[in-house]
Write an enzyme that holds these catalytic residues in place. Structure first.
Site, PDB file in Angstrom:
ATOM      1  N   LYS A 111     -29.468  45.431 -26.110  1.00  0.00           N
ATOM      2  CA  LYS A 111     -29.013  46.108 -27.156  1.00  0.00           C
ATOM      3  C   LYS A 111     -29.026  47.663 -26.898  1.00  0.00           C
ATOM      4  O   LYS A 111     -28.106  48.194 -27.723  1.00  0.00           O
ATOM      5  CB  LYS A 111     -29.968  45.736 -28.494  1.00  0.00           C
ATOM      6  CG  LYS A 111     -29.776  44.189 -28.687  1.00  0.00           C
ATOM      7  CD  LYS A 111     -30.245  44.306 -30.283  1.00  0.00           C
ATOM      8  CE  LYS A 111     -30.104  43.039 -30.849  1.00  0.00           C
ATOM      9  NZ  LYS A 111     -30.686  42.644 -32.152  1.00  0.00           N
ATOM     10  N   LYS A 192     -21.589  30.209 -28.613  1.00  0.00           N
ATOM     11  CA  LYS A 192     -22.245  29.930 -29.876  1.00  0.00           C
ATOM     12  C   LYS A 192     -21.557  30.283 -31.216  1.00  0.00           C
ATOM     13  O   LYS A 192     -20.987  31.355 -31.369  1.00  0.00           O
ATOM     14  CB  LYS A 192     -23.576  30.398 -29.837  1.00  0.00           C
ATOM     15  CG  LYS A 192     -24.963  29.374 -29.506  1.00  0.00           C
ATOM     16  CD  LYS A 192     -26.171  30.134 -29.506  1.00  0.00           C
ATOM     17  CE  LYS A 192     -26.686  31.051 -30.573  1.00  0.00           C
ATOM     18  NZ  LYS A 192     -27.999  31.623 -30.539  1.00  0.00           N
ATOM     19  N   LYS A 195     -22.754  35.154 -35.779  1.00  0.00           N
ATOM     20  CA  LYS A 195     -22.554  36.261 -36.951  1.00  0.00           C
ATOM     21  C   LYS A 195     -21.649  37.212 -36.898  1.00  0.00           C
ATOM     22  O   LYS A 195     -20.986  37.640 -38.046  1.00  0.00           O
ATOM     23  CB  LYS A 195     -23.830  36.724 -37.447  1.00  0.00           C
ATOM     24  CG  LYS A 195     -24.765  36.188 -38.117  1.00  0.00           C
ATOM     25  CD  LYS A 195     -26.275  37.248 -38.294  1.00  0.00           C
ATOM     26  CE  LYS A 195     -27.326  36.597 -38.838  1.00  0.00           C
ATOM     27  NZ  LYS A 195     -28.577  37.284 -38.907  1.00  0.00           N
TER      28      LYS A 195
HETATM   29  P1  AMP Z   1     -29.298  34.893 -35.614  1.00  0.00           P
HETATM   30  O1  AMP Z   1     -28.257  34.300 -36.527  1.00  0.00           O
HETATM   31  O2  AMP Z   1     -28.984  35.078 -34.235  1.00  0.00           O
HETATM   32  O3  AMP Z   1     -30.050  35.886 -36.172  1.00  0.00           O
HETATM   33  O4  AMP Z   1     -30.258  33.618 -35.427  1.00  0.00           O
HETATM   34  C1  AMP Z   1     -31.015  33.080 -36.728  1.00  0.00           C
HETATM   35  C2  AMP Z   1     -31.392  31.637 -36.396  1.00  0.00           C
HETATM   36  O5  AMP Z   1     -30.226  30.895 -36.165  1.00  0.00           O
HETATM   37  C3  AMP Z   1     -32.076  31.546 -34.943  1.00  0.00           C
HETATM   38  O6  AMP Z   1     -33.182  30.687 -35.042  1.00  0.00           O
HETATM   39  C4  AMP Z   1     -31.110  31.014 -34.184  1.00  0.00           C
HETATM   40  O7  AMP Z   1     -31.577  30.487 -32.724  1.00  0.00           O
HETATM   41  C5  AMP Z   1     -30.234  30.216 -34.977  1.00  0.00           C
HETATM   42  N1  AMP Z   1     -28.987  30.030 -34.630  1.00  0.00           N
HETATM   43  C6  AMP Z   1     -28.026  31.235 -34.477  1.00  0.00           C
HETATM   44  N2  AMP Z   1     -26.957  30.780 -34.210  1.00  0.00           N
HETATM   45  C7  AMP Z   1     -26.884  29.597 -33.917  1.00  0.00           C
HETATM   46  C8  AMP Z   1     -25.925  28.374 -33.480  1.00  0.00           C
HETATM   47  N3  AMP Z   1     -24.555  28.792 -33.266  1.00  0.00           N
HETATM   48  N4  AMP Z   1     -26.473  26.961 -33.297  1.00  0.00           N
HETATM   49  C9  AMP Z   1     -27.672  26.993 -33.722  1.00  0.00           C
HETATM   50  N5  AMP Z   1     -28.844  27.726 -33.947  1.00  0.00           N
HETATM   51  C10 AMP Z   1     -28.121  29.163 -34.116  1.00  0.00           C
END
Ligand code: AMP
Ligand code: TRP
Length: 326
Positions: A111, A192, A195
């Site tokens: 980051k 993946k 967001k």
């Molecule tokens: P984040 O959106 O990166 O802050 O992630 C929040 C939670 O959602 C974390 O536990 C990530 O591992 C899970 N997560 C985020 N994107 C995915 C995805 N595409 N598939 C599965 N789990 C996800």
């Protein structure tokens, strides 16, 4: 009962990957554990935030957590900044961690290389995360794979503190879901679902209009073959649809593959399954949005329960390290 704690940052929208990969487990865990879930708004401050947006996304995320089934009777749901003990313990953790340890965190390295403004908080973020976990004596911490290193640091800090000052903290375990729970982008199925705003057609937000969500599934990228087979390397798009359908209906994606000979019916079933998962969430979310005081009352109770656990632990820590009490 084992104690589970996890946190999620109020930045960006919550998508299907978050639900199927992480949040669905939070809901299931609350029946077998003493569970605490927090919206980590202080972690969001490590990068510049627009105040009005932060305010809104924090409330919205709490409402989404309630809408997906986090039950305030079963879990302690709260906002991190409502429990100031986290920050006091975070300072102690900053002084327990070494500069070298914090500098080795790969998330900081990644980051800080791309950010225009690198705050001190971005560097010390893992010490605050350690405080979030250790202040409640959490046994298990469900997190994504990207948080593995932060959890290792949390364990090292707990062990170091315990050996310097006597047994004070439970050394927590990471609970990382199996790789199968990864939801991929519908347009670029080798990345993946995420967001970031680069792929709106590839990401299903939990609050997407149901028709829009179904269309995104129906327009998902597959491949030029016709065979339906679960093979994430050779057939990432089709396998992602099978994983999504499986995660939404509680079935195994490999078994599901044998039900289909064409892509069309698989897409139609996956779209229906996603819509049926989203529909009740959106209904409940709409009710909660119409009753903001109701949500704030739930969060107030959650913060009260959390503080009742955090305050005695912080008192013990202060005593152990030799701060003068009054
Ligand atoms: P984040 O959106 O990166 O802050 O992630 C929040 C939670 O959602 C974390 O536990 C990530 O591992 C899970 N997560 C985020 N994107 C995915 C995805 N595409 N598939 C599965 N789990 C996800
Ligand atoms: N750092 C985590 C993330 O980016 C969020 C987080 C903060 C967290 N405090 C936590 C997760 C405590 C689990 C436990 O996803």
């Amino acid at each position: 009962m084992p104690r589970v704690l996890s946190g999620i940052k109020p930045t960006g929208k919550v998508h299907l990957g978050n639900l199927l990969g992480a949040l669905q487990h939070w809901v299931a865990d609350q029946y077998e554990n003493d569970s605490l879930y927090c919206v980590v708004d202080l972690h969001a401050l490590t990068v510049p935030q627009d105040p009005a947006t932060l305010h809104e996304t924090t409330l919205q995320l709490a409402q989404i957590l309630l809408a997906i089934g986090i039950d305030p009777e079963q879990s302690t749901l709260f906002i991190q900044s409502h429990v100031h003990e986290h920050i006091e313990l975070a300072w102690v953790m900053e002084c327990t961690a070494s500069f070298g340890e914090l500098r080795r965190m790969t998330q900081f390295k990644d980051k800080s290389e791309t950010a225009d403004f690198v705050s001190g908080g971005l560097f010390t973020y893992p010490a605050l995360m350690a405080a979030d976990i250790l202040i409640y004596d959490a046994d298990k911490v469900p997190v994504g794979d990207d948080q593995r290193q932060h959890l290792e640091l949390t364990r090292d800090l707990a062990i170091r503190f315990n050996s310097r000052y006597g047994e004070t903290f439970v050394v927590p375990e990471a609970a990382i879901p199996k790789a199968g729970a990864r939801v991929m982008d519908l347009q670029q199925p080798t990345s993946k679902m995420s967001k970031s705003d680069d792929s709106p057609q590839g990401t299903i937000d939990l609050l997407d209009d149901l028709g829009v969500a179904a269309r995104k599934i129906k327009r998902a990228v597959t491949d030029t073959e016709t065979e339906v087979r679960f093979d994430p390397v050779a057939k990432p798009g089709v396998s992602n649809l099978l994983s999504i359908l499986g995660a939404c209906t509680g079935q195994n994606p490999e078994d599901l593959a044998s039900n289909y000979t064409q892509y069309g019916p698989l897409k139609a079933d996956a779209a229906d399954a996603v819509v049926e998962v989203l529909r009740p969430i959106q209904k409940r979310y709409a009710e909660l949005s119409a009753d903001q005081p109701g949500t704030l009352a739930i969060l107030g109770q959650g913060a009260g329960k959390a503080r009742a656990m955090a305050a005695p632990k912080l008192r013990l820590v202060k005593e152990r390290i030799g701060l003068l009490g009054i």
